[in-house]
Design an enzyme around this catalytic site. Structure first.
Site, short mmCIF file in Angstrom:
data_model
loop_
_atom_site.label_atom_id
_atom_site.label_comp_id
_atom_site.label_asym_id
_atom_site.label_seq_id
_atom_site.Cartn_x
_atom_site.Cartn_y
_atom_site.Cartn_z
N ASP A 4 1.43 20.16 -20.45
CA ASP A 4 0.71 18.89 -20.61
C ASP A 4 1.67 18.01 -21.40
O ASP A 4 1.82 18.16 -22.61
CB ASP A 4 -0.62 19.10 -21.35
CG ASP A 4 -1.38 17.78 -21.49
OD1 ASP A 4 -0.73 16.72 -21.42
OD2 ASP A 4 -2.60 17.81 -21.67
N PHE B 185 -19.23 14.43 -25.41
CA PHE B 185 -18.88 13.56 -26.54
C PHE B 185 -18.77 12.09 -26.14
O PHE B 185 -18.96 11.21 -26.96
CB PHE B 185 -17.57 14.02 -27.20
CG PHE B 185 -16.39 14.01 -26.27
CD1 PHE B 185 -16.12 15.10 -25.47
CD2 PHE B 185 -15.55 12.91 -26.21
CE1 PHE B 185 -15.03 15.09 -24.60
CE2 PHE B 185 -14.45 12.89 -25.35
CZ PHE B 185 -14.20 13.99 -24.53
N LYS C 16 -0.40 7.60 -23.39
CA LYS C 16 -0.05 7.92 -24.78
C LYS C 16 1.44 7.68 -25.00
O LYS C 16 1.84 6.54 -25.20
CB LYS C 16 -0.42 9.38 -25.08
CG LYS C 16 -1.93 9.60 -25.27
CD LYS C 16 -2.69 9.71 -24.00
CE LYS C 16 -4.06 10.32 -24.18
NZ LYS C 16 -4.85 10.28 -22.93
N PHE D 53 -7.89 21.35 -24.34
CA PHE D 53 -8.19 19.93 -24.40
C PHE D 53 -9.39 19.69 -23.51
O PHE D 53 -9.56 20.33 -22.47
CB PHE D 53 -7.00 19.03 -24.00
CG PHE D 53 -7.37 17.60 -24.22
CD1 PHE D 53 -7.54 17.11 -25.50
CD2 PHE D 53 -7.68 16.76 -23.16
CE1 PHE D 53 -7.99 15.81 -25.73
CE2 PHE D 53 -8.13 15.47 -23.38
CZ PHE D 53 -8.28 15.00 -24.66
N THR D 54 -10.23 18.74 -23.90
CA THR D 54 -11.53 18.55 -23.26
C THR D 54 -11.44 18.41 -21.73
O THR D 54 -12.05 19.19 -20.99
CB THR D 54 -12.23 17.31 -23.86
OG1 THR D 54 -11.32 16.21 -23.78
CG2 THR D 54 -12.61 17.55 -25.31
N ARG E 177 -13.95 15.08 -33.31
CA ARG E 177 -13.24 16.15 -32.60
C ARG E 177 -13.69 17.47 -33.22
O ARG E 177 -13.00 18.07 -34.02
CB ARG E 177 -11.72 16.00 -32.74
CG ARG E 177 -11.12 14.77 -32.11
CD ARG E 177 -10.81 14.84 -30.64
NE ARG E 177 -11.92 14.76 -29.71
CZ ARG E 177 -11.77 14.53 -28.42
NH1 ARG E 177 -10.58 14.31 -27.89
NH2 ARG E 177 -12.80 14.51 -27.62
N TYR F 79 0.84 -1.21 0.00
CA TYR F 79 0.00 0.00 0.00
C TYR F 79 0.87 1.25 0.00
O TYR F 79 0.59 2.22 -0.69
CB TYR F 79 -0.94 0.01 1.22
CG TYR F 79 -1.97 1.12 1.12
CD1 TYR F 79 -3.19 0.88 0.50
CD2 TYR F 79 -1.69 2.40 1.59
CE1 TYR F 79 -4.13 1.90 0.36
CE2 TYR F 79 -2.62 3.42 1.45
CZ TYR F 79 -3.84 3.17 0.83
OH TYR F 79 -4.75 4.17 0.69
N1 PM9 Z 1 -6.72 12.10 -24.34
C1 PM9 Z 1 -7.56 11.06 -26.29
O1 PM9 Z 1 -8.19 10.14 -26.81
C2 PM9 Z 1 -8.37 10.25 -24.05
C3 PM9 Z 1 -9.57 10.89 -23.48
S1 PM9 Z 1 -10.47 12.04 -24.45
C4 PM9 Z 1 -11.15 11.09 -25.63
O2 PM9 Z 1 -6.91 11.89 -26.96
C5 PM9 Z 1 -4.27 15.38 -23.35
C6 PM9 Z 1 -3.52 16.17 -24.35
C7 PM9 Z 1 -4.96 14.25 -23.72
C8 PM9 Z 1 -5.70 13.52 -22.73
C9 PM9 Z 1 -6.49 12.42 -23.08
C10 PM9 Z 1 -5.65 13.99 -21.39
C11 PM9 Z 1 -6.39 13.29 -20.32
C12 PM9 Z 1 -4.94 15.11 -21.09
N2 PM9 Z 1 -4.27 15.78 -22.07
O3 PM9 Z 1 -7.40 10.35 -20.56
O4 PM9 Z 1 -7.28 11.23 -18.27
O5 PM9 Z 1 -4.95 13.88 -25.00
O6 PM9 Z 1 -5.40 9.88 -19.14
O7 PM9 Z 1 -5.74 12.12 -20.00
C13 PM9 Z 1 -7.50 11.17 -24.86
P1 PM9 Z 1 -6.51 10.83 -19.46
#
Ligand code: PM9
Length: 465
Positions: free
Chosen positions: A221, A455, A264, A130-131, A388, A78
């Site tokens: 980011d 979305f 990613k 970004f979303t 998008r 843990y």
């Molecule tokens: N990006 C993508 O598919 C997954 C979720 S939205 C469909 O591109 C950036 C630049 C991203 C991102 C996620 C996140 C969030 C932050 N910044 O999905 O929470 O492209 O790990 O990261 C997606 P998490």
């Protein structure tokens, strides 16, 4: 470039395949039923009903044998897991930040950072939204302000650094509201919503000088920043013979901290982190982590996930990996371009983005052309892509109206180390055929609209004329 396979005119995957996952092919009739049942939203289709999955490059990479071996070294304590210390060392070594807080994924880090740094009434400038990032900024009481260069909003502009910050736009905001209302600049590497477009080192240096002068931190980011480093190496004078590791370090050294979706660049199926140089911010972030993520030495991850991430950092920095990864994306993009399909230029790092507004000029933005095109691509070939555009952009909190962004795109996102060139050929052929029949594609009406990040879960019906 170094004398590697990547320096030759053609490239090949720098790996061989050890295990395969079988794909299922559905009939057109089945796919028509499936997409209608999914409310014309590709996020609501079951993965077993997808032939080639280009929904996202997030968490969809194939891990290496070294990473899988790393899973067996998971120390599932843990508190104080060995894997946390491996990851901390790797982040300190390659990204250069002093302090590391693991999080379950990128938005976990965004939540903590936004809550700690943004006060109601603040403005957060960034190189395109970004979303999830913008949502956390808004939930903390801030307003996002887009300060990316104009070229980023033009799908046809082939400007090589469409991820650059327009310093004049930033300066206008800082003069208008005062630097104390700007808690940080949110800087994304390889800007996702612009089509995977990099910033240049020259622009970052200029931004850094500006921000130092006004006492404003830069929060990176870092999600696709190694891919951004690849473009700097390729396009910016003076960087051709520098390693990706050195370029990454130079980027991070010009920033004050970072949020990361490790799903990613870092070739893992889950994970993220918040990293920074400010000890006080770090201590407060560690404390908030126990509310949302878990103890500060695991942040919602298993020990094995942190081990795979630490190994992933080293693999992501291999020049031949990035050359093949970006080479594959370009291969698909070039095929689509040759077929006359309108795509965002220059071709980015993590996917090919179709300009749905040009593909479907007969549809109004409020008939969601990109959503309709993503649904049509699925019906045609079982290839799953993502909208998008107007759906992703959501509503303006002040007016309540759809934001109707200039970029109305379908993203063909390429998972890392997963598909072959033959898959790219099948995808290109299907989309080229669909382009020839584009006037048959009907618009959509939104019939269910969730409050947050609509979305993901919105549902639609076709509008028949
Ligand atoms: N990006 C993508 O598919 C997954 C979720 S939205 C469909 O591109 C950036 C630049 C991203 C991102 C996620 C996140 C969030 C932050 N910044 O999905 O929470 O492209 O790990 O990261 C997606 P998490």
């Amino acid at each position: 470039m170094d004398e590697t396979i990547a320096s030759k005119s053609s490239w090949a995957e720098p790996f061989k395949i050890k295990m395969v996952e079988l794909l299922r092919v559905t009939t057109r009739q089945e796919r028509e039923r499936i997409i209608a049942e999914a409310g014309y939203n590709t996020f609501l289709i079951r993965s077993r009903d997808v032939y080639i999955d280009l929904l996202t490059d997030s968490g969809t990479a194939a891990m290496s044998d070294r990473q899988w071996a790393g899973l067996m070294l998971g120390d599932e304590a843990y508190a104080g897991s060995e894997n946390y210390y491996h990851l901390e060392k790797a982040v300190q070594n390659y990204y250069g930040y002093k302090f590391l807080l693991p999080t379950h994924q990128g938005r976990g880090a965004e939540n903590i950072l936004s809550q700690l740094l943004i006060k109601p009434g603040d403005y957060v400038p960034g190189n395109m939204y970004f979303t999830t990032t913008r949502l956390h900024q808004e939930r903390a009481g801030g307003a996002f302000v887009d300060v990316i260069v104009d070229e980023a909003h033009d799908p046809q502009s082939d400007y090589p650094f469409k991820g650059n910050v327009d310093i004049a736009k930033l300066d206008r905001l800082v003069r208008e509201v005062g630097p104390r209302r700007v808690p940080y600049v949110s800087l994304e590497g390889n800007v996702n919503m612009a089509g995977g477009q990099p910033f240049s080192m020259a622009n970052l240096k200029e931004l850094h000088a500006y921000c130092r002068q006004h006492g404003i931190p830069i929060m990176l980011d870092a999600t696709r920043t190694i891919e951004n480093a690849f473009f700097i190496k390729e396009r910016e004078r003076g960087y051709a013979s520098r390693s990706l590791a050195r370029i990454l370090r130079e980027i991070c050294d010009l920033t004050d901290g970072a949020t990361m979706s490790a799903k990613k660049d870092l070739l893992v199926n889950i994970g993220g982190f918040l990293a920074c140089n400010d000890e006080d911010l770090f201590k407060r972030a560690q404390n908030l982590a126990v509310v949302y993520e878990g103890l500060h030495t695991y942040g919602g991850l298993a020990g094995r996930d942190m081990e795979a991430m630490a190994i992933g950092i080293e693999e992501a920095l291999m020049e031949e990996h990035q050359a093949a990864r970006i080479g594959q994306v370009r291969y698909l993009g070039a095929k689509l371009e040759a077929a006359g399909v309108p795509i965002v230029k220059p071709i980015g790092s993590h996917g090919v983005f179709i300009d749905a507004a040009t593909f479907l000029p007969h549809l109004d933005r409020d008939e969601y052309p990109a959503q309709a095109l993503a649904a049509a691509i699925y019906v045609d070939s079982g290839v799953r892509t993502m909208e998008r555009g107007n759906v992703s952009a959501g509503r303006d909190p002040e007016t309540g109206l759809n934001r109707r962004p200039n970029l109305e795109l379908v993203r063909l996102t390429i998972p890392r180390r997963v598909y072959t060139q033959a898959h790219m050929d099948v995808i290109a052929e299907s989309i080229a055929n669909l382009y020839a029949r584009r006037t048959d594609i009907q618009g959509l009406r939104m019939v269910h609209e969730p409050q947050y990040l609509r979305f993901f879960q919105a549902r639609f019906e076709t509008i028949s004329r």
